[in-house]
Design a protein around this motif. Structure first.
Motif, PDB file in Angstrom:
ATOM      1  N   THR A 136      54.382 -82.131  31.320  1.00 43.53           N
ATOM      2  CA  THR A 136      55.737 -82.689  31.405  1.00 43.53           C
ATOM      3  C   THR A 136      55.859 -83.933  30.526  1.00 43.53           C
ATOM      4  OG1 THR A 136      56.037 -81.778  33.616  1.00 43.53           O
ATOM      5  CG2 THR A 136      57.495 -83.605  32.978  1.00 43.53           C
ATOM      6  N   GLN A 137      54.867 -84.811  30.572  1.00 44.95           N
ATOM      7  CA  GLN A 137      54.898 -86.028  29.745  1.00 44.95           C
ATOM      8  C   GLN A 137      54.892 -85.693  28.255  1.00 44.95           C
ATOM      9  OE1 GLN A 137      51.609 -88.485  30.935  1.00 44.95           O
ATOM     10  NE2 GLN A 137      52.271 -88.533  33.068  1.00 44.95           N
ATOM     11  N   ALA A 138      54.034 -84.766  27.868  1.00 47.58           N
ATOM     12  CA  ALA A 138      53.960 -84.390  26.455  1.00 47.58           C
ATOM     13  C   ALA A 138      55.271 -83.742  25.999  1.00 47.58           C
ATOM     14  CB  ALA A 138      52.777 -83.448  26.229  1.00 47.58           C
ATOM     15  N   ARG A 139      55.788 -82.806  26.797  1.00 43.05           N
ATOM     16  CA  ARG A 139      57.055 -82.143  26.445  1.00 43.05           C
ATOM     17  C   ARG A 139      58.192 -83.152  26.329  1.00 43.05           C
ATOM     18  NH1 ARG A 139      57.970 -76.544  27.214  1.00 43.05           N
ATOM     19  NH2 ARG A 139      60.108 -76.997  27.784  1.00 43.05           N
ATOM     20  N   ALA A 140      58.242 -84.089  27.262  1.00 45.33           N
ATOM     21  CA  ALA A 140      59.310 -85.088  27.228  1.00 45.33           C
ATOM     22  C   ALA A 140      59.275 -85.855  25.914  1.00 45.33           C
ATOM     23  CB  ALA A 140      59.193 -86.038  28.416  1.00 45.33           C
ATOM     24  N   THR A 141      58.091 -86.158  25.436  1.00 39.74           N
ATOM     25  CA  THR A 141      57.957 -86.924  24.200  1.00 39.74           C
ATOM     26  C   THR A 141      58.425 -86.125  22.987  1.00 39.74           C
ATOM     27  OG1 THR A 141      56.129 -88.171  25.151  1.00 39.74           O
ATOM     28  CG2 THR A 141      56.338 -88.204  22.759  1.00 39.74           C
ATOM     29  N   TYR A 142      57.920 -84.907  22.812  1.00 41.25           N
ATOM     30  CA  TYR A 142      58.275 -84.195  21.583  1.00 41.25           C
ATOM     31  C   TYR A 142      59.620 -83.501  21.650  1.00 41.25           C
ATOM     32  CZ  TYR A 142      55.928 -79.985  23.576  1.00 41.25           C
ATOM     33  OH  TYR A 142      55.525 -78.950  24.357  1.00 41.25           O
ATOM     34  N   TYR A 143      60.029 -82.990  22.821  1.00 41.36           N
ATOM     35  CA  TYR A 143      61.341 -82.332  22.881  1.00 41.36           C
ATOM     36  C   TYR A 143      62.483 -83.349  22.835  1.00 41.36           C
ATOM     37  CZ  TYR A 143      59.937 -77.474  23.551  1.00 41.36           C
ATOM     38  OH  TYR A 143      59.453 -76.205  23.366  1.00 41.36           O
ATOM     39  N   GLN A 144      62.307 -84.504  23.478  1.00 41.59           N
ATOM     40  CA  GLN A 144      63.360 -85.521  23.394  1.00 41.59           C
ATOM     41  C   GLN A 144      63.499 -86.011  21.960  1.00 41.59           C
ATOM     42  OE1 GLN A 144      62.117 -87.838  27.072  1.00 41.59           O
ATOM     43  NE2 GLN A 144      64.298 -88.310  26.918  1.00 41.59           N
TER      44      GLN A 144
END
Length: 178
Positions: free
Chosen positions: A26-34
């Motif tokens: 979730t943390q990784a996705r939040a960084t690159y998708y945002q």
């Protein structure tokens, strides 16, 4: 599978790791998708987290999928999922698929992603496979740069992704390195 290095300890994931892996993802996705334009709500909502948790549980329990954790000072700082190709048209006798690599954003640049990538290459070699396959979101420039640096090349088979941006399919040919 257990691998020890000077950076992080790589080991096979188990169900006790499920929440740690889900949180890291979730943390990784939040960084690159945002960074690519997807809203935080779409990434971090309880429903989205529950779907990710369920998917990781299936992966950990699957006989066909291998999931590894990178552990540093008792904390999961990275994860890798790999196995046979997801597309039936891809020759499973020659190709293994890297489904996901995620590293906790605060640990980027420490070599953990490269350790996980090396474990994937070893997975290919152990299975006598000469080609790796993966998909990466085209707006995730950090990941695309990482994979390119490790020898991956786009193969011209994109598929639609979020925010009108495609997933780029990439191949790694071990060839003479095999």
């Amino acid at each position: 599978m257990i691998v020890t290095t000077s950076q992080a300890f790589l080991r096979t994931a188990n169900l006790d790791d499920l929440d740690g892996i889900t949180d890291l993802h979730t943390q990784a996705r939040a960084t690159y998708y945002q960074a690519g334009g997807l809203s935080e709500v779409e990434i971090t909502s309880p429903d989205a987290r529950a779907r990710r948790r369920e998917a990781w549980m299936r992966s950990i329990q699957s006989d066909a999928t291998t999931v590894l954790c990178a552990v540093l000072e008792r904390e999961i700082v990275g994860t890798l999922a790999m196995g046979p190709p997801l597309e039936s048209a891809v020759d499973a006798a020659a190709v293994g698929q890297l489904y996901q690599i995620h590293v906790r954003p605060g640990c980027w640049g420490q070599g953990i992603g490269s350790q996980l990538h090396a474990a994937f290459v070893q997975f290919l070699r152990d299975a006598s496979l000469d080609t790796g396959l993966l998909e990466v979101w085209e707006r995730n420039t950090r990941a695309r740069t990482f994979y390119t640096r490790h020898g991956w090349k786009p193969d011209g088979h994109p598929r639609p992704g979020p925010c009108d941006a495609s997933y780029v399919r990439m191949r790694l040919n071990l060839g003479s390195d095999f």
